[in-house]
Design a protein around this motif. Structure first.
Motif, PDB file in Angstrom:
ATOM      1  N   LEU A  88       0.830  -1.206   0.000  1.00 18.15           N
ATOM      2  CA  LEU A  88       0.000   0.000   0.000  1.00 18.15           C
ATOM      3  C   LEU A  88       0.869   1.263   0.000  1.00 18.15           C
ATOM      4  O   LEU A  88       0.551   2.252  -0.677  1.00 18.15           O
ATOM      5  N   ARG A  92       0.848   4.141  -2.946  1.00 21.51           N
ATOM      6  CA  ARG A  92       0.632   5.572  -2.727  1.00 21.51           C
ATOM      7  C   ARG A  92       1.798   6.392  -3.282  1.00 21.51           C
ATOM      8  O   ARG A  92       1.602   7.432  -3.922  1.00 21.51           O
ATOM      9  N   ARG A  93       3.023   5.921  -3.025  1.00 16.10           N
ATOM     10  CA  ARG A  93       4.205   6.663  -3.482  1.00 16.10           C
ATOM     11  C   ARG A  93       4.267   6.698  -5.005  1.00 16.10           C
ATOM     12  O   ARG A  93       4.495   7.760  -5.603  1.00 16.10           O
ATOM     13  N   ALA A  96       1.722   9.022  -6.513  1.00 17.77           N
ATOM     14  CA  ALA A  96       2.084  10.438  -6.381  1.00 17.77           C
ATOM     15  C   ALA A  96       3.126  10.836  -7.407  1.00 17.77           C
ATOM     16  O   ALA A  96       3.190  11.998  -7.833  1.00 17.77           O
ATOM     17  N   VAL A 160      -7.497   3.600  -1.214  1.00 17.15           N
ATOM     18  CA  VAL A 160      -6.333   3.982  -2.021  1.00 17.15           C
ATOM     19  C   VAL A 160      -6.730   4.021  -3.496  1.00 17.15           C
ATOM     20  O   VAL A 160      -6.451   4.992  -4.205  1.00 17.15           O
ATOM     21  N   LEU A 164      -7.366   7.035  -6.744  1.00 15.24           N
ATOM     22  CA  LEU A 164      -6.603   6.977  -7.995  1.00 15.24           C
ATOM     23  C   LEU A 164      -7.489   6.933  -9.232  1.00 15.24           C
ATOM     24  O   LEU A 164      -7.049   7.267 -10.327  1.00 15.24           O
TER      25      LEU A 164
END
Length: 232
Positions: A88, A92-93, A96, A160, A164
């Motif tokens: 997870l 997320r990284r 971004a 998450v 997106l």
């Protein structure tokens, strides 16, 4: 005389989650140390392992063990959850950092990274997971822990993915279920393979193949995250 309404000030950005306290960090470290000891013992001895065996191997008192875990099988959950949290975090990284890449590519890269050990400790954790999965075939209580960890993983993946894509709730839940199932099946297939280590299928490749098969009908994952946000 009525006056024009004043423009509403934008809502403040949500604050980042508070860093865990020293006590919380120590508790998590103790749980993980116990989990490593439990995983090693279960992989070596199977269900004959006792809570006392785990406590002694981890260097803690039995009462400390039961402060953290209700049963011996529960002790492996923190180790199994480490990979989920890393997946997870990577997702997320990578999201971004995405620049014109579709959500599917980001999801696949994060899954691939989660099953590609970055150091010896991560490789060791993956080997322990493999040993645990082999023991689970004859241990319903351990299997229950494994499925609980993956249920929690799927629930954590939903918000998450919702951030997106612009798909509806059903599509987001389907995407989370498909991605999580691909991860679980890939690791289980790899663990069940009796081929000598180094010659078995790479779990990272298995998860990508599974993810592509299970998410083939989810067109929302093919949208470019950056671009479709700009068009909105």
């Amino acid at each position: 005389m009525p006056t024009a309404p004043r423009p509403t000030a934008p809502a403040p950005a949500p604050l980042p989650p508070a860093a865990p306290s020293l006590t919380e960090r120590r508790k998590a470290e103790t749980q993980l140390e116990i989990a490593r000891a439990a995983a090693a013992l279960f992989a070596e001895r199977g269900s004959a392992v006792t809570a006392d065996d785990i406590a002694r191997s981890a260097g803690v008192a039995l009462r400390t063990f039961y402060r953290y875990f209700r049963a011996k099988e529960d002790a492996v959950a923190p180790l199994l959850a480490v990979g989920v949290r890393q997946w997870l975090a990577d997702l997320r990284r990578l999201a971004a950092e995405a620049d014109g890449r579709c959500v599917r590519d980001v999801l696949e890269q994060a899954a691939r990274q989660a099953l590609t050990p970055s150091d010896e400790r991560a490789a060791e954790a993956l080997r322990w997971t493999r040993g645990l999965l082999r023991v689970m075939r004859d241990d319903p209580a351990l299997r229950s822990v494994w499925h609980r960890v993956h249920h929690d993983s799927e629930e954590a993946l939903i918000p998450v993915l919702a951030g997106l894509t612009d798909g509806g709730p059903a599509e987001v839940r389907l995407a989370a279920a498909a991605a999580n199932t691909a991860m679980r099946v890939a690791v289980e297939t790899w663990a069940a393979d009796e081929t000598p280590e180094g010659q078995a299928d790479d779990p990272a490749e298995l998860v990508v193949r599974g993810m592509r098969a299970l998410t083939a009908g989810l067109s929302g994952l093919d949208r470019c995250r950056t671009c479709h946000r700009r068009r909105a």
